[in-house]
Design a protein around this motif. Structure first.
Motif, PDB file in Angstrom:
ATOM      1  N   ASN A 692       0.814  -1.217   0.000  1.00  0.00           N
ATOM      2  CA  ASN A 692       0.000   0.000   0.000  1.00  0.00           C
ATOM      3  C   ASN A 692       0.846   1.264   0.000  1.00  0.00           C
ATOM      4  O   ASN A 692       0.427   2.291  -0.518  1.00  0.00           O
ATOM      5  CB  ASN A 692      -0.929   0.001   1.217  1.00  0.00           C
ATOM      6  N   GLY A 693       2.011   1.172   0.619  1.00  0.00           N
ATOM      7  CA  GLY A 693       2.845   2.360   0.722  1.00  0.00           C
ATOM      8  C   GLY A 693       3.599   2.668  -0.557  1.00  0.00           C
ATOM      9  O   GLY A 693       3.855   1.784  -1.382  1.00  0.00           O
ATOM     10  N   GLY A 720      11.234  -1.507  21.612  1.00  0.00           N
ATOM     11  CA  GLY A 720      11.891  -2.748  21.233  1.00  0.00           C
ATOM     12  C   GLY A 720      12.681  -2.627  19.945  1.00  0.00           C
ATOM     13  O   GLY A 720      12.641  -1.600  19.245  1.00  0.00           O
ATOM     14  N   TYR A 721      13.364  -3.700  19.617  1.00  0.00           N
ATOM     15  CA  TYR A 721      14.267  -3.722  18.466  1.00  0.00           C
ATOM     16  C   TYR A 721      13.794  -4.670  17.370  1.00  0.00           C
ATOM     17  O   TYR A 721      14.585  -5.108  16.550  1.00  0.00           O
ATOM     18  CB  TYR A 721      15.678  -4.111  18.934  1.00  0.00           C
ATOM     19  N   PHE A 722      12.503  -4.943  17.346  1.00  0.00           N
ATOM     20  CA  PHE A 722      11.925  -5.793  16.312  1.00  0.00           C
ATOM     21  C   PHE A 722      10.732  -5.072  15.709  1.00  0.00           C
ATOM     22  O   PHE A 722      10.017  -4.343  16.397  1.00  0.00           O
ATOM     23  CB  PHE A 722      11.495  -7.142  16.894  1.00  0.00           C
ATOM     24  N   ILE A 723      10.532  -5.278  14.404  1.00  0.00           N
ATOM     25  CA  ILE A 723       9.439  -4.597  13.721  1.00  0.00           C
ATOM     26  C   ILE A 723       8.867  -5.511  12.649  1.00  0.00           C
ATOM     27  O   ILE A 723       9.595  -6.260  11.993  1.00  0.00           O
ATOM     28  CB  ILE A 723       9.924  -3.257  13.121  1.00  0.00           C
ATOM     29  N   HIS A 724       7.564  -5.470  12.496  1.00  0.00           N
ATOM     30  CA  HIS A 724       6.873  -6.342  11.549  1.00  0.00           C
ATOM     31  C   HIS A 724       6.966  -5.786  10.135  1.00  0.00           C
ATOM     32  O   HIS A 724       6.947  -4.561   9.934  1.00  0.00           O
ATOM     33  CB  HIS A 724       5.405  -6.497  11.952  1.00  0.00           C
ATOM     34  N   HIS A 725       7.059  -6.687   9.180  1.00  0.00           N
ATOM     35  CA  HIS A 725       7.132  -6.308   7.764  1.00  0.00           C
ATOM     36  C   HIS A 725       5.962  -5.402   7.382  1.00  0.00           C
ATOM     37  O   HIS A 725       6.154  -4.400   6.664  1.00  0.00           O
ATOM     38  CB  HIS A 725       7.131  -7.590   6.926  1.00  0.00           C
ATOM     39  N   SER A 726       4.770  -5.741   7.837  1.00  0.00           N
ATOM     40  CA  SER A 726       3.579  -4.971   7.461  1.00  0.00           C
ATOM     41  C   SER A 726       3.634  -3.536   7.968  1.00  0.00           C
ATOM     42  O   SER A 726       3.029  -2.632   7.373  1.00  0.00           O
ATOM     43  CB  SER A 726       2.317  -5.665   7.977  1.00  0.00           C
ATOM     44  N   ASP A 727       4.353  -3.315   9.058  1.00  0.00           N
ATOM     45  CA  ASP A 727       4.478  -1.951   9.579  1.00  0.00           C
ATOM     46  C   ASP A 727       5.407  -1.085   8.737  1.00  0.00           C
ATOM     47  O   ASP A 727       5.359   0.141   8.829  1.00  0.00           O
ATOM     48  CB  ASP A 727       4.999  -1.987  11.018  1.00  0.00           C
ATOM     49  N   LEU A 728       6.237  -1.720   7.943  1.00  0.00           N
ATOM     50  CA  LEU A 728       7.174  -0.980   7.099  1.00  0.00           C
ATOM     51  C   LEU A 728       6.611  -0.719   5.703  1.00  0.00           C
ATOM     52  O   LEU A 728       6.815   0.362   5.143  1.00  0.00           O
ATOM     53  CB  LEU A 728       8.498  -1.730   6.996  1.00  0.00           C
ATOM     54  N   VAL A 729       5.921  -1.690   5.134  1.00  0.00           N
ATOM     55  CA  VAL A 729       5.517  -1.570   3.723  1.00  0.00           C
ATOM     56  C   VAL A 729       4.219  -0.795   3.546  1.00  0.00           C
ATOM     57  O   VAL A 729       3.739  -0.642   2.417  1.00  0.00           O
ATOM     58  CB  VAL A 729       5.407  -2.963   3.060  1.00  0.00           C
ATOM     59  N   LYS A 730       3.668  -0.277   4.613  1.00  0.00           N
ATOM     60  CA  LYS A 730       2.497   0.582   4.458  1.00  0.00           C
ATOM     61  C   LYS A 730       2.916   1.994   4.050  1.00  0.00           C
ATOM     62  O   LYS A 730       2.073   2.865   3.833  1.00  0.00           O
ATOM     63  CB  LYS A 730       1.686   0.614   5.754  1.00  0.00           C
TER      64      LYS A 730
END
Length: 739
Positions: A692-693, A720-730
């Motif tokens: 979407n992004g 924290g030091y972890f992030i979900h793929h979906s949070d980046l590609v938006k």
């Protein structure tokens, strides 16, 4: 760029990379020394053809193909060149291909490559271009390529000159070829290749070619060098072992040491262009590939188009800040990840079926060169993020291979399954791709294929030792690399569990999740390491945790030792942490890997180790410091600028992620762990057909060499030091502040 004269980069802008400049930051000489196994030859993105200088034949060379294990057609420190090969592999650990060698010479025709070879100078390599000067002949050679056609331009001096096409010489000892001079401007033929790693010689296969010359030869011919026979009959053969030249011959010649020559008599310095189209299906397709892709285009026009194609691919990631060398190692790494997997199908869509090599046809793209033991760890995750359409086509190719052969690929090469290395990694890639939102493939078929290889007890080529694995939870010393292989099977079973959960297959989810932690039975609580067990369940004795380093053979591990595999369970770090006595003990044991020089940056099992400190609260700074230290030590703008074999782009993918500030630490899970970026700003253009992004931006502020003080996602503090793929590609902005 000119080898060893990298000062050209000071002419480039320091702070940003504009649209036209990405290819200028590619140095194809990186990885051509220190056993990186790359080559500087001209290639198009994902090209079937690459035109590489071939300098590994002859004792004049320090690293020679017949006197040692050598998997690449070019070594930077070698000095004696015997031609330019047209099908090659980049960053692999086993020899194959390296055939269809073209070589310009002057004077009388010589067919022995050890005599007609030449030293060379003035090497230049760019994305889609290579050139050198052959000192012996006063000839400048330039090469470029389209997807399926190699293009060479030879600048000859005045006088008698030749263009040799040698089918006898190649990277391995695989033999068999046929050649025919069609006309004074065209040659066609076929060369047998295969036996990757010298496995499965019965699965050798043909590569077909058509060569077209811009100027008709004044004379031409073919040669054949028979074997040197012994015995009474050999005494009658006046030509025994001697080259047999057949001038003007236009029938097909078949043999092992064969080739053709085109001779010219130039009254002034003259350029000749040679185009060689290649196919793994037929001569007719090779000819069509050549004609459709190059038409009547000149060398310069083809190079311009290929360079533009490279620029377009590289432009998907834009970086700001950093030095010229930083940008060069980054974009060269991205370039290396876009070589393999490469295209197998011809222009018309035809390609050879797995094993039987019947001709099949695709409406899309059939990819090949799936080195999954390496690439499942990071390269395919990178493709999913930056090039999701390519990753989708790769997954569809994997499923086509399943349809054709009954099994998912393991280490597939040009429609043959080499079964090289251990584990069953295809399922990890399928799960990782799907959970990242790339869903335009048959997921039920993918799941069926994954479960088949995970459960089949008989004649299972992907999981040797599976009976012990299912019954005991681990492989024993009766099998090769039992600890490593158990861990690899665990990793895939975890991915199957993740996909089962996503598809609401609850029973399978529980079953495979339980199987994925069976490595725990191999944990030695005294050593705090994994250790092989015998068939009767006892620990193997005598056990040396250091045995296996530097690729030495050992009981328990493949290409590594107990330290280099101790933490290779990124899907169960919490479980491993508990086995080791808690977070503090876990971190201490992990640090010991680095302090005792057991960490091997040159191989895959432990490459995620620096990032594992992020699982221990308060120890994240160790990950940041270690990643920076490893990048600076092992990745540099020079021929020896890789830590070792690039493994079809895996080491390059590690570098790309590490410099951007995120890493896919647990293959199969759609998460990244965060570290300090090495650029001020990274902008990834997202594919709107999948995400979407519009773009993902990663920014760094604060002290250049500091540690992370704050992480923000779209202006809000990220814990924290972890992030979900979906949070980046938006279409997010990940801001990392250093102190």
């Amino acid at each position: 760029m000119i080898k060893k004269f990298l000062i050209v980069f000071v002419l480039l802008p320091v702070f940003t990379v504009n649209a036209q400049e990405f290819v200028n930051y590619v140095n194809p000489f990186i990885g051509t020394s220190n056993y990186g196994a790359t080559n500087p030859g001209a290639i198009a993105p994902r090209g079937m053809v690459s035109v590489s200088p071939f300098n590994v034949a002859g004792k004049q060379n320090s690293l020679e193909k017949d006197s040692r294990w050598l998997s690449n057609p070019y070594v930077n420190e070698n000095t004696f060149l015997t031609g330019f090969s047209h099908v090659n592999l980049s960053g692999v650990g086993c020899p194959d291909l390296g055939v269809i060698l073209l070589m310009p010479t002057t004077g009388n025709v010589e067919t022995n490559h050890l005599r007609y070879g030449s030293d060379y100078s003035n090497e230049v390599a760019k994305a889609g271009y290579y050139s050198a000067f052959l000192n012996k002949y006063n000839i400048k050679v330039e090469t470029t390529a389209t997807t399926r056609t190699g293009v060479s331009r030879f600048s000859f001096p005045k006088g008698k000159s030749n263009i040799l096409l040698n089918l006898g010489l190649g990277l391995t000892n695989e033999e068999g070829a046929a050649i025919k001079v069609v006309s004074p401007t065209e040659i066609e033929g076929v060369r047998s290749v295969g036996s990757f790693c010298y496995y499965k010689p019965e699965e050798a296969y043909p590569v077909y070619f058509v060569a077209k010359f811009s100027k008709p030869a004044d004379s031409f011919g073919v040669w054949k060098i028979p074997r040197n026979y012994k015995g009474v009959e050999a005494e009658w053969m006046t030509y025994n072992g001697k080259p047999r030249l057949m001038e003007g011959y236009q029938k097909e010649v078949i043999g092992d040491s064969i080739g053709s020559y085109f001779t010219y008599n130039f009254d002034k310095p003259t350029q000749v262009e040679v185009k060689i189209g290649v196919s793994y299906v037929s001569i007719e397709n090779a000819r069509e590939n050549l004609e459709k892709e190059t038409q009547s285009l000149s060398f310069d026009t083809i190079y311009k188009q290929t360079s533009s194609s490279w620029n377009d691919q590289l432009s998907k990631i834009k970086v700001e800040g950093g030095s010229n060398d930083d940008k060069t190692i980054f974009y060269t790494a991205l370039y290396h990840t876009l070589i393999h997997p490469n295209i197998l199908n011809d222009y018309n869509g035809e390609y050879p079926k797995m094993a039987t090599r019947e001709t099949l046809k695709t409406d899309g793209t059939r990819f090949t060169v799936f080195s999954f033991w390496d690439t499942y760890r990071n390269l395919h995750a990178l493709m999913s993020l930056v090039y999701p359409k390519q990753q989708s086509d790769m997954v569809k190719s994997m499923l086509d291979i399943y349809d054709e052969s009954g099994w998912l690929p393991k280490w597939e090469l040009n429609a043959t399954e080499t079964t090289t290395m251990v584990g069953d990694p295809a399922g990890i890639i399928l799960t990782d791709t799907y959970l990242k939102g790339i869903k335009d493939f048959d997921i039920e078929k993918a799941y069926e294929a994954m479960v088949k290889s995970a459960d089949a007890l008989e004649d299972n080529p992907l999981r040797p030792g599976i009976k012990n694995y299912i019954e005991k939870g681990y492989l024993t010393t009766e099998q090769e690399g039992p600890v490593s292989t158990t861990q690899e099977y665990n990793a895939t079973d975890f991915s199957i569990a993740l996909l089962a959960k996503e598809l609401n297959k609850k029973d399978d989810y529980k079953r495979f999740l339980k199987r994925s932690i069976s490595y725990r039975a191999l944990f030695d609580k005294n050593l705090k390491l994994l250790r092989p067990r015998n068939e009767d369940g006892t620990f193997y004795e005598p056990f040396d945790p250091l045995a296996g380093a530097n690729f030495t053979k050992n009981i328990g591990f493949i290409e590594g030792n107990a330290w280099q595999y101790a933490f290779m369970v990124s899907h169960d770090i919490k479980g491993l942490m508990k086995l080791m006595g808690g977070p503090k003990s876990f971190s201490s044991q992990l640090q010991k890997v680095f302090d005792t020089n057991q960490f091997d940056m040159a191989n895959e099992p432990d490459i995620a180790y620096p990032y594992l400190f992020n699982y221990v609260k308060g120890e994240e700074w160790r990950a940041q410091k270690m990643v920076h230290k490893l990048v600076n030590k092992y990745f540099q703008n020079k021929p020896a600028g890789l830590p070792g074999n690039d493994d079809t782009g895996t080491m390059s993918a590690w570098l790309i992620y590490s410099m951007m500030g995120i890493y896919p630490v647990s293959p199969g899970e759609p998460i990244y762990t965060i570290t300090s970026p090495m650029f001020d700003k990274v902008t990834i253009t997202l594919d709107s057909n999948y995400y979407n992004g519009k773009e993902l931006v990663i920014e760094k502020t604060g002290s250049e060499e500091g540690i992370i003080n704050q992480i923000q996602l779209d202006g809000k503090t990220h814990k924290g030091y972890f992030i979900h793929h979906s949070d980046l590609v938006k279409g997010s902005n990940l801001k990392i502040t250093l102190k």
